[in-house]
Design a protein around this motif. Structure first.
Motif, mmCIF file in Angstrom:
data_model
loop_
_atom_site.group_PDB
_atom_site.id
_atom_site.type_symbol
_atom_site.label_atom_id
_atom_site.label_comp_id
_atom_site.label_asym_id
_atom_site.label_seq_id
_atom_site.Cartn_x
_atom_site.Cartn_y
_atom_site.Cartn_z
ATOM 1 N N LEU A 200 0.831 -1.200 0.000
ATOM 2 C CA LEU A 200 0.000 0.000 0.000
ATOM 3 C C LEU A 200 0.871 1.258 0.000
ATOM 4 O O LEU A 200 0.536 2.266 -0.639
ATOM 5 N N LEU A 201 2.002 1.197 0.702
ATOM 6 C CA LEU A 201 2.935 2.319 0.702
ATOM 7 C C LEU A 201 3.458 2.593 -0.697
ATOM 8 O O LEU A 201 3.500 3.742 -1.148
ATOM 9 N N MET A 202 3.851 1.548 -1.415
ATOM 10 C CA MET A 202 4.390 1.717 -2.772
ATOM 11 C C MET A 202 3.317 2.267 -3.715
ATOM 12 O O MET A 202 3.610 3.085 -4.599
ATOM 13 N N GLU A 203 2.084 1.832 -3.518
ATOM 14 C CA GLU A 203 0.998 2.370 -4.349
ATOM 15 C C GLU A 203 0.782 3.856 -4.054
ATOM 16 O O GLU A 203 0.497 4.651 -4.959
ATOM 17 N N THR A 204 0.940 4.206 -2.797
ATOM 18 C CA THR A 204 0.786 5.611 -2.405
ATOM 19 C C THR A 204 1.904 6.471 -2.981
ATOM 20 O O THR A 204 1.678 7.600 -3.438
ATOM 21 N N VAL A 205 3.115 5.935 -2.955
ATOM 22 C CA VAL A 205 4.282 6.659 -3.484
ATOM 23 C C VAL A 205 4.069 7.043 -4.949
ATOM 24 O O VAL A 205 4.505 8.109 -5.406
ATOM 25 N N GLU A 206 3.386 6.184 -5.704
ATOM 26 C CA GLU A 206 3.109 6.462 -7.114
ATOM 27 C C GLU A 206 2.363 7.786 -7.284
ATOM 28 O O GLU A 206 2.518 8.483 -8.278
ATOM 29 N N LYS A 207 1.552 8.125 -6.282
ATOM 30 C CA LYS A 207 0.753 9.346 -6.352
ATOM 31 C C LYS A 207 1.616 10.610 -6.311
ATOM 32 O O LYS A 207 1.187 11.691 -6.696
ATOM 33 N N PHE A 208 2.839 10.466 -5.793
ATOM 34 C CA PHE A 208 3.704 11.629 -5.611
ATOM 35 C C PHE A 208 4.654 11.853 -6.791
ATOM 36 O O PHE A 208 5.477 12.765 -6.747
ATOM 37 N N ASN B 82 14.357 4.539 -4.518
ATOM 38 C CA ASN B 82 14.248 4.698 -5.972
ATOM 39 C C ASN B 82 12.827 5.045 -6.392
ATOM 40 O O ASN B 82 12.609 5.820 -7.321
ATOM 41 N N ALA B 83 11.851 4.471 -5.704
ATOM 42 C CA ALA B 83 10.455 4.771 -6.029
ATOM 43 C C ALA B 83 10.121 6.222 -5.696
ATOM 44 O O ALA B 83 9.392 6.899 -6.435
ATOM 45 N N LEU B 84 10.661 6.704 -4.577
ATOM 46 C CA LEU B 84 10.427 8.104 -4.192
ATOM 47 C C LEU B 84 11.207 9.054 -5.090
ATOM 48 O O LEU B 84 10.773 10.185 -5.334
ATOM 49 N N GLY B 85 12.353 8.592 -5.578
ATOM 50 C CA GLY B 85 13.238 9.430 -6.386
ATOM 51 C C GLY B 85 14.485 9.742 -5.598
ATOM 52 O O GLY B 85 14.435 10.510 -4.620
ATOM 53 N N ILE B 86 15.592 9.156 -5.997
ATOM 54 C CA ILE B 86 16.821 9.296 -5.221
ATOM 55 C C ILE B 86 17.269 10.754 -5.125
ATOM 56 O O ILE B 86 17.883 11.174 -4.151
ATOM 57 N N GLU B 87 16.924 11.544 -6.161
ATOM 58 C CA GLU B 87 17.354 12.945 -6.189
ATOM 59 C C GLU B 87 16.518 13.816 -5.257
ATOM 60 O O GLU B 87 16.858 14.970 -5.003
ATOM 61 N N ARG B 88 15.442 13.295 -4.712
ATOM 62 C CA ARG B 88 14.612 14.106 -3.818
ATOM 63 C C ARG B 88 14.314 13.392 -2.499
ATOM 64 O O ARG B 88 13.375 13.756 -1.797
ATOM 65 N N THR B 89 15.116 12.397 -2.169
ATOM 66 C CA THR B 89 14.951 11.670 -0.922
ATOM 67 C C THR B 89 16.204 11.843 -0.067
ATOM 68 O O THR B 89 17.324 11.691 -0.550
#
Length: 605
Positions: free
Chosen positions: A420-428, A454-461
């Motif tokens: 569910l967390l990974m699905e939520t991350v897609e929204k961002f 990587n899902a969040l984006g390494i350049e913004r995490t």
């Protein structure tokens, strides 16, 4: 080769602009800006203290370098004419003569219009020194247009090369500008000038009217930097004049680059316009009277704006103390300190609200809320801390907004179920948010952690140690409080190891007590297992910090051991005490410091 001109823009950034930075232009600043300004085509540049030659010596505000150092720096940087302001009542002829000996090309003599005739002999003296001399009638609006015409005539008879209409509080309108300048035109033949301020946002419009009425010298500053609400902006004025077919001789592209490169970094953190400036413009009340206005406002709880307007209409030049007292009493208890955050927030997205469970619709609303709040605080960065509890049976996503300021809108997102967390991350993916993760709080193996990043984006995490971050924030604050003589003793309820170690190493408290049933003794602190042991001693402490959250009964006991002037500092929000004994501390303010980390990494890598 200089361009032909129909008008002279007298560039005052280094003089009037000095008000905005407490007269702190240095000699290197002066050299730099003078060189750049003259490159853009300005032939007349005024520098120095806002109140003129000798003002710093008269106690009107300290400068990092004196008048002559600034003058020499300017002269070495350009062939343009360099001038300074001169108010005879706060300066001297010796000061002026020294400036001439160091290369001064022109001077503008300033005096209130109501007393200006007393300064006319200074025009003759300036001319005897070989200077181009202008007469600036400060607060010109304090006399009638006809009187202004007579004053202009008198100045010219004493040798003035230019007569200046001065709107000291930005309260004049184009019709007034026209009537005053026409009055001078009818009585003498001389170069006219106009110096305006922007309290009512008319500085540029009034300056254009002045040109239309025959003024050859027009004052302006880059981006309008100046005293109070600022001045006519050089770049806007030049663009409008050129658009009207008036040859200014100014390179607009270069001027705009100078504004972006040098003045914008200086001015972006300055606040030159607010409703008090509007009140001063409307009431024609000069900012030099504000100390008295503020004192009266505080004494009688008067709305400063109303007091400014009333007193300015009575006398725009002077303040009579008895009249100020009488008007303040009449306006007693009209102060308005209300400030609503409604327009810079989003409905339902409040700091410190309880955690809300996010359905797909709620999640979209949450993202929208953060985005809207950030857009309304143009310098703020949206930051979300991701917390995964690792309990796959907890099929939920929840979020809370914890801290917002002009620099950061900070929220926290909780997830029990990884999928569910990974699905939520897609929204961002399509929103420009920054993410924080604390590896100690995430029950993830290394490979899964990297997958999340990587899902969040390494350049913004960004990774943080949130416990240490908050402990450092709290301990630094407590250490500072320990400097005050009234704070001799500190009691920490709950043994936060990192916080207490910092306090023991760096604070100035005479005594430090730690109450914790599972205490680990450390040198420098007195450990107590139970608060009941303390209360039996009947000893008072000056400051209590709640590292842990006590129950209601324990809280009542803690309140009894606080000294008369002491207080309890708590990061927990479930308590309330009458009076001022309980001081809330939002530890999420510590995340303000994360902004520096983010900005450094983005600008460096």
């Amino acid at each position: 080769m200089s361009k032909s001109k129909d008008v002279e823009i007298l560039e005052c950034t280094l003089r009037d602009g000095s008000y905005a930075i407490d007269f702190k232009f240095t000699s290197s600043d002066t050299a730099l800006l003078t060189k750049q300004i003259s490159k853009a085509g300005f032939n007349w540049i005024e520098i120095g203290h806002g109140l003129g030659i000798g003002a710093a010596e008269s106690g009107k505000g300290k400068m990092p370098h004196n008048d002559l150092q600034l003058l020499r720096a300017a002269k070495e940087s350009t062939d343009a004419k360099i001038g300074m302001f001169y108010i005879p009542t706060i300066s001297s002829r010796d000061n002026l003569k020294e400036a001439v000996d160091n290369g001064l090309d022109f001077v503008r003599i300033g005096a209130n219009a109501t007393e200006a005739s007393e300064a006319f002999p200074e025009i003759e003296y300036a001319k005897s020194l070989g200077l181009t001399a202008g007469m600036n009638f400060m607060k010109s609006y304090s006399v009638s247009a006809d009187e202004f015409g007579n004053l202009g005539k008198g100045a010219v008879e004493h040798g003035a090369d230019m007569v200046y209409l001065v709107d000291s509080v930005g309260g004049m309108n184009p019709q007034e500008v026209e009537s005053y300048l026409n009055a001078v035109r009818k009585k003498c033949d001389c170069d006219l000038g106009y110096h305006g301020h922007d309290n009512l946002k008319m500085a540029v419009a009034n300056t254009l009217k002045a040109y239309e009425c025959g003024a050859r010298f027009l004052d302006a500053t880059i981006m309008g930097i100046g005293r109070g609400a600022g001045n006519a902006a050089s770049e806007a004025l030049v663009c409008l004049l050129e658009d009207l077919g008036v040859k200014t001789g100014i390179d607009i592209g270069l001027l705009l680059n100078i504004a972006d490169t040098y003045v914008w970094p200086l001015i972006r953190n300055l606040s030159m316009y607010d409703t008090k400036e509007v009140a001063m413009g409307f009431g024609k009340m000069h900012s030099s009277h504000m100390p008295k206005i503020r004192a009266a406002s505080q004494k009688y709880r008067v709305d400063e704006k109303e007091l400014i307007m009333r007193m300015g209409r009575i006398d725009p030049v002077h303040i009579d103390d008895k009249t100020l007292e009488d008007v303040s009493k009449e306006l007693r208890d009209t102060v308005n300190n209300e400030e609503s955050l409604e327009l810079i927030s989003y409905p339902g997205l409040d700091d410190n609200q309880d955690s809300i469970e996010l359905s797909p619709d709620n999640l979209d609303e949450f993202i929208k809320g953060v985005s809207v709040t950030v857009a309304k605080r143009t310098a703020a960065i949206p930051v979300i801390e991701i917390i995964y509890t690792g309990n796959e049976q907890q099929d939920f996503i929840s979020a809370e907004c914890l801290w917002s300021s002009d620099r950061i809108v900070f929220s926290r997102l909780f997830a029990g179920n990884y999928q569910l967390l990974m699905e939520t991350v897609e929204k961002f993916k399509d929103v420009n948010f920054k993410f924080l993760i604390d590896p100690k709080k995430l029950d993830l193996d290394e490979q899964t952690l990297l997958q999340l990043i990587n899902a969040l984006g390494i350049e913004r995490t960004y990774t943080i140690d949130s416990k240490r971050l908050k402990a450092a924030f709290a301990s630094n604050l407590l250490s500072h409080l320990g400097i005050y003589s009234k704070n001799k003793s500190l009691l920490i309820f709950g043994d936060d190891k990192e916080l207490s170690e910092h306090i023991l190493s760096y604070s100035s408290f005479d005594q430090i007590f730690i109450v914790d049933p599972e205490m680990q003794k450390r040198e420098g602190a007195i450990f107590i297992r139970d608060i009941n042991d303390w209360t039996q001693l009947n000893i008072k402490v000056d400051l209590i910090y709640l590292a842990y959250s006590p129950n209601i009964q324990t809280m009542e006991k803690l309140t009894k051991i606080i000294s008369e002037e002491g207080f309890i500092l708590t990061p927990h929000k479930q308590y309330s005490l009458s009076g001022s004994k309980l001081k809330p501390l939002n530890l999420n303010a510590a995340y303000e410091g994360v902004i520096h980390q983010i900005q450094f990494l983005e600008s460096t890598f």
